[in-house]
Design an enzyme around this catalytic site. Sequence first.
Site: not given
Length: 344
Positions: A255, A283, A302
């Site tokens: 993360r 993000e 991601h």
Amino acid sequence: MQDATDNRPSALLSMGPGIAERLFSPAHLSRLTSLVRTDPRRVAHTLAGPGLDPAVAAALADAELLITCWGAPPLTAGVLDAAPRLRAIVHAAGTVKHHITDACWERGIAVASAAAANAEPVAEYTLAAILFAGKRVLHSAHRHRELRAPHDWHQELSGAGNYRRTVGIVGASRIGRRVIELLRPFDLDVLLYDPYVNTAAAGALGVEQVALTELCARSQVVSVHAPQVPATHRMIGAAQLAAMPDGATLINTARGSLIDEDALLPQLVSGRLSAVLDVTDPEPPSPESPLYDLPNVLLTPHVAGSLGGEVHRMTDQALDEVERYTKGLPFEDPVLPSALPHSA
């Protein structure tokens, strides 16, 4: 009306829009409907509120089993009140923290996750990133594009290569352990930082347990696999980044919040460190972020986790758990509330 001889438990699918179509192939749907009573065309994107579809409300009231995936709505006490027959939840993805609430544990609902299946592609991505980092692939690709001519690469890359390199793994999570396993065939020395792993357990993993800053100082590649919990917020900060040797690479598939990006950016802009970042904070990064353009940064959106056909690995594991439930067996990979404070 239900056939009195049909002993399959009733189930309801609950996940974000478009997820079920990616998750279930025709063969998976056939297996699903052989195990449970469900209408696979009825996928609940929400489970509460005044606009709740009456058919979903009826299916929820009847459901003994809930099959969830990405985008599943939170299972609040109110939702569970509307699902009096619910006994188990099978999550066909990784973390359950987004939708499993304390109310689920208080009511004794069994929970399983396909986290092991989702860990595999993340570990594969990480392995590739580690080996590419050792070969200085980002640097050589950028320089080759820049020079476009014969060059003494052995001289320029004299310090590159993966033989007897040191790799630091931050977090002996499910993914971290799988990365360690995948690294075993290579001539690499592996360090581990994880406050929940003692020296003996680290030895069993075939790694050396060290403090975080020491790991950063000794490793040419540092790969982050810790969970996102309050204790890990910005755990890779200015001190850890400063400790990393010149030319080292930081990999993050966990993360974005685990790394202090304000401290990382100057290290990347100067070229002292390189990075492979599949996650960031925020993000995605803001459009003006230098992360998009730095030649020593591989920035991906991601995608280390299950993607494309890899999603079906999660489906397979989830359906295996559904089958175990229908046979009265305990889940193979249960989620335990006691583990959640220090897991993803």
